[in-house]
Design a protein around this motif. Structure first.
Motif, mmCIF file in Angstrom:
data_model
loop_
_atom_site.group_PDB
_atom_site.id
_atom_site.type_symbol
_atom_site.label_atom_id
_atom_site.label_comp_id
_atom_site.label_asym_id
_atom_site.label_seq_id
_atom_site.Cartn_x
_atom_site.Cartn_y
_atom_site.Cartn_z
ATOM 1 N N THR A 4 0.635 -1.288 -0.271
ATOM 2 C CA THR A 4 0.129 -0.065 0.087
ATOM 3 C C THR A 4 0.654 1.180 0.087
ATOM 4 O OG1 THR A 4 -0.032 -0.046 2.367
ATOM 5 C CG2 THR A 4 -2.138 -1.139 1.317
ATOM 6 N N ALA A 90 -5.300 2.190 -12.771
ATOM 7 C CA ALA A 90 -5.176 2.198 -10.989
ATOM 8 C C ALA A 90 -6.187 2.584 -10.181
ATOM 9 C CB ALA A 90 -4.090 3.361 -11.099
ATOM 10 N N ASP A 93 -7.352 -0.979 -9.809
ATOM 11 C CA ASP A 93 -6.211 -2.185 -9.532
ATOM 12 C C ASP A 93 -5.324 -1.686 -8.653
ATOM 13 O OD1 ASP A 93 -4.042 -3.860 -9.961
ATOM 14 O OD2 ASP A 93 -4.365 -4.295 -11.911
ATOM 15 N N SER A 94 -5.348 -2.304 -7.699
ATOM 16 C CA SER A 94 -4.729 -1.570 -6.276
ATOM 17 C C SER A 94 -3.190 -1.858 -6.320
ATOM 18 C CB SER A 94 -5.004 -1.958 -5.061
ATOM 19 O OG SER A 94 -4.921 -3.629 -4.968
ATOM 20 N N ARG A 95 -2.408 -2.723 -7.325
ATOM 21 C CA ARG A 95 -0.928 -2.943 -7.347
ATOM 22 C C ARG A 95 -0.238 -1.869 -7.636
ATOM 23 N NH1 ARG A 95 -0.360 -7.003 -12.130
ATOM 24 N NH2 ARG A 95 -2.252 -5.761 -12.848
ATOM 25 N N GLN A 182 -2.628 10.142 -6.733
ATOM 26 C CA GLN A 182 -1.406 9.408 -6.852
ATOM 27 C C GLN A 182 -0.030 10.165 -7.018
ATOM 28 O OE1 GLN A 182 -1.676 5.622 -8.931
ATOM 29 N NE2 GLN A 182 -3.307 4.822 -7.829
#
Length: 364
Positions: A4, A90, A93-95, A182
């Motif tokens: 995270t 993103a 998709d949490s990667r 982000q």
């Protein structure tokens, strides 16, 4: 770092070990140029989403996730849109992700986007090294160079017009990262793949051991990692430092040795090895050379060495010409202090030690 908190990363040149990032759970994307002489139909390894460009500006050939095709349009915009789509994912998709984004601009033929054709760009009056009328202390290919200030101004203006679309692209990426929340935790690395001379010393290309040809813009941003606006780092850096920097930020230790050092560390080098290899026997280009470059000095040797298309080396290796510049007192490299220098002059300049260090660097 946990999944995270690991940073997202974005780069515009010099791919940093996508295999390690993919193995660590990163979503990986490549959009634009890849390696020189790469066969377009070969998929770039360790990227799960890619649009690989056959170099060009308009209606170019691409390999999109394994399918070779023509995509009509201006390639910088196609790269922008593909990369924005990758970033959009993103949201669901949490990667963590890594995006390698490489527009073709500002390479020749320097074709601008239609809306920027003829756009006025800031004027430029040259540098003291343009065109440097007295080049008697330079190697033969520079003594014979014919570039003028007018040539340099034209090349520069054409390059800047192609980069206007790159500016739009970078702004679009920033806007997208802000919208995704982000931006602060994305490590952004912005770098050019090479410099270019605008008729410095009469030369209007790259591949030479003069500062405009090997010094390039290099910017990093990662507010969450302590890299934000207003800081200048005076350390000597190179594109070999990108991979270890990205892997360091991601908390990854590579299983093999790397050439560079993480810029997130306190490591500081005192010089770099910069090289150029002549391919074939082109008479008007620079011979093979290697250079010791520090903050305040540069020592260069030219060699009787060439390579063929497969990288096979031939030649005696004999040193054919040498240059030494006091970069602190002569930043434009106008006076080669080895021209007609005596052995005593060379000792005073420290040439034997520099030559020994250059030889060691070349074989390391």
């Amino acid at each position: 770092m946990s999944a995270t908190t690991r940073p997202r990363t974005g780069s515009t040149r010099a791919p940093p070990s996508p295999r390690y990032l993919k193995q660590a759970g990163y979503r990986t994307g490549l959009f634009g140029k890849w390696l020189n002489s790469w066969t377009l139909s070969d998929n770039p390894p360790h990227f799960e989403d890619f649009a690989l460009l056959q170099p060009g500006y308009v209606d170019a050939q691409w390999n999109v996730n394994g399918t070779v095709q023509t995509i009509n349009g201006y390639t910088t915009n196609i790269i922008k849109n593909r990369a924005l789509n990758f970033l959009d994912k993103a949201a669901a998709d949490s990667r963590p992700w890594f995006a390698y984004v490489t527009p073709y601009a500002s390479h020749g033929p320097r074709t601008p986007e239609a809306k920027y054709a003829g756009t006025a760009v800031p004027d430029w009056s040259g540098r003291p090294s343009v065109p440097e009328n007295d080049r008697s202390d330079k190697p033969a290919y520079i003594r014979n160079a014919t570039g003028t200030l007018a040539d340099g101004k034209q090349i520069r203006a054409e390059q800047l017009r192609t980069l206007l679309t790159v500016d739009d692209t970078v702004q679009a990426f920033k806007n997208k990262l802000q919208a995704l929340g982000q931006l602060d935790n994305t490590l952004v690395i912005y770098i050019a793949d090479n410099g270019f001379t605008w008729a410095d010393h009469g030369w209007t290309k790259k591949s030479v051991p003069y500062r405009p040809a090997h010094e390039v813009p290099f910017y990093l941003s990662w507010p969450a990692g302590g890299l934000s606006a207003g800081t200048t780092d005076s350390r000597i850096t190179a594109n070999i430092d990108i991979a270890p920097t990205v892997l360091d930020a991601a908390g990854i230790t590579p299983a093999h040795s790397v050439d560079g050092r993480s810029l997130l560390s306190s490591y500081s080098r005192d010089h770099l090895l910069v090289e150029w290899w002549q391919q074939g026997t082109t008479a008007d280009g620079p011979p093979t050379w290697a250079s010791y470059v520090s903050q305040d000095k540069q020592y260069t040797e030219y060699y009787d060495l060439t390579t063929d298309g497969n990288g096979n080396v031939s030649g005696t290796g004999q040193v054919k010409f040498r240059e030494y510049y006091d970069l602190a007192g002569d930043p434009y490299q106008l006076t080669n202090k080895l021209y007609q220098a005596t052995p005593a002059d060379e000792q005073n300049l420290g040439i034997p030690a520099l030559a020994a260090q250059l030889a060691a660097d070349r074989t390391a």
